[in-house]
Design an enzyme around this catalytic site. Structure first.
Site, PDB file in Angstrom:
ATOM      1  N   SER A  45      66.098  15.029 -16.299  1.00  0.00           N
ATOM      2  CA  SER A  45      65.434  14.003 -17.105  1.00  0.00           C
ATOM      3  C   SER A  45      66.402  13.421 -18.128  1.00  0.00           C
ATOM      4  O   SER A  45      66.320  12.231 -18.444  1.00  0.00           O
ATOM      5  CB  SER A  45      64.190  14.555 -17.787  1.00  0.00           C
ATOM      6  OG  SER A  45      64.499  15.675 -18.583  1.00  0.00           O
ATOM      7  N   GLU A  46      67.327  14.245 -18.647  1.00  0.00           N
ATOM      8  CA  GLU A  46      68.403  13.734 -19.497  1.00  0.00           C
ATOM      9  C   GLU A  46      69.685  14.530 -19.306  1.00  0.00           C
ATOM     10  O   GLU A  46      69.653  15.721 -18.971  1.00  0.00           O
ATOM     11  CB  GLU A  46      68.028  13.759 -20.992  1.00  0.00           C
ATOM     12  CG  GLU A  46      67.172  12.603 -21.452  1.00  0.00           C
ATOM     13  CD  GLU A  46      65.716  12.981 -21.597  1.00  0.00           C
ATOM     14  OE1 GLU A  46      64.908  12.097 -21.892  1.00  0.00           O
ATOM     15  OE2 GLU A  46      65.387  14.167 -21.387  1.00  0.00           O
ATOM     16  N   THR A  47      70.792  13.855 -19.546  1.00  0.00           N
ATOM     17  CA  THR A  47      72.124  14.451 -19.614  1.00  0.00           C
ATOM     18  C   THR A  47      72.768  13.975 -20.907  1.00  0.00           C
ATOM     19  O   THR A  47      72.640  12.796 -21.260  1.00  0.00           O
ATOM     20  CB  THR A  47      72.989  14.027 -18.409  1.00  0.00           C
ATOM     21  OG1 THR A  47      72.399  14.513 -17.205  1.00  0.00           O
ATOM     22  CG2 THR A  47      74.410  14.559 -18.518  1.00  0.00           C
TER      23      THR A  47
END
Length: 304
Positions: A45-47
């Site tokens: 969902s995020e990096t």
């Protein structure tokens, strides 16, 4: 150039729970396009990408990417990145300061017996209360009926403390459990005042899910259509700030233990804390535990 990364599960104390995060530690020299491509490749969902700070008084510049866009601020990426940096630090610090597009984000680190066990961020911006939506608009986005949306405490509303979300209250745990994202309805309603996602919650929490006082879910546009997030710190802390703002009698601190991800098999526990003084919100916080999962290195084609 070999670039190191570490992945963590955030807002959980056990592996394969919470929200996955990839932290790229050696991000210097990467272009925005390269960062976006790497985030799409990880497909979490995020990096996050850790860069040297622009101001030496701070600890790092942190850029946050979903598989499809960069975010000015997000919750679990800050908590997870702080956990990683505190864990690998030679000289432990009780607080880290991250430069982000939404502003400066402080993250406090808690240790037990020398081991990092928890991180808590302070929201970078005051609460913004923007467009209100009707139950009739929001319900189809969740494949629910207007009667499933509770509006006596607050109408569905775009709120944010760095990143905006639609926040809506749902009447029952059963309704939260059976919700599904509807792409057509999403396309008709969002974006609204910068919000692309809907965070919805209920106070109707069954005893087996305690110590949670609320159960929440969040739907948002991902690389392959509408998807669900296991834990959304930025939406959770915005919702917590909204609860404090609505409580006209509150003076002091309002705390909540909020569950998310239970309905997708990645249970997450988010701890919120909002301080209010003389009728105004002084600060809003969200934190939780993390578990390190994997680490490795990669080299982009064409780099030395």
């Amino acid at each position: 150039m070999q670039r190191r990364y570490i992945t963590v599960d955030v807002f959980t104390d056990r592996a394969f729970g919470g929200n996955q995060l990839a932290v790229v530690l050696d991000a210097g020299g990467l272009s925005t396009a390269q960062m976006q491509a790497i985030a799409t490749e990880f497909n979490y969902s995020e990096t996050t990408f850790v860069l040297p700070p622009r101001d030496s008084a701070n600890d790092a510049e942190v850029r946050i990417f979903t598989p499809v866009r960069e975010l000015p601020f997000a919750g679990h990426p800050n908590v997870g990145t702080a956990f990683v940096l505190a864990t690998i630090a030679k000289e432990p610090k009780p607080r880290l300061l991250f430069e982000e597009k939404a502003g400066l984000v402080p993250v406090d680190i808690r240790r037990e017996q020398g081991r990092v066990v928890n991180a808590e961020l302070t929201a970078p911006q005051p609460l913004s209360r923007l467009a209100q939506l009707s139950a009739a608009e929001v319900a189809p986005c969740l494949s629910l009926t207007a009667d499933d949306i509770r509006t006596d405490r607050h109408a569905p509303q775009v709120v944010g403390v760095g990143t905006p979300f639609v926040v809506a209250e749902v009447r029952s745990r059963h309704a939260v459990r059976r919700a599904k994202p509807d792409a057509g309805a999403f396309g008709r309603v969002l974006p609204r005042d910068g919000a692309f996602a809907i965070y919805f919650y209920t106070r109707d929490v069954p005893a087996p899910e305690s110590p949670c006082e609320l159960q929440a879910r969040m739907f948002f546009p991902g690389a392959s259509g509408l998807i669900e997030d296991p834990a959304t710190g930025s939406a959770t802390v915005a919702a917590a700030a909204l609860f404090a703002d609505l409580d006209s009698l509150l003076e002091g601190e309002l705390r909540h233990t909020i569950g998310q991800g239970f309905d997708m098999g990645r249970p997450s526990i988010l701890l919120t804390r909002v301080r209010k003084q003389n009728g105004k919100i002084v600060s809003a916080h969200v934190g939780g535990s993390c578990v390190q999962m994997m680490e490795g290195t990669f080299r982009l084609a064409g780099e030395g």
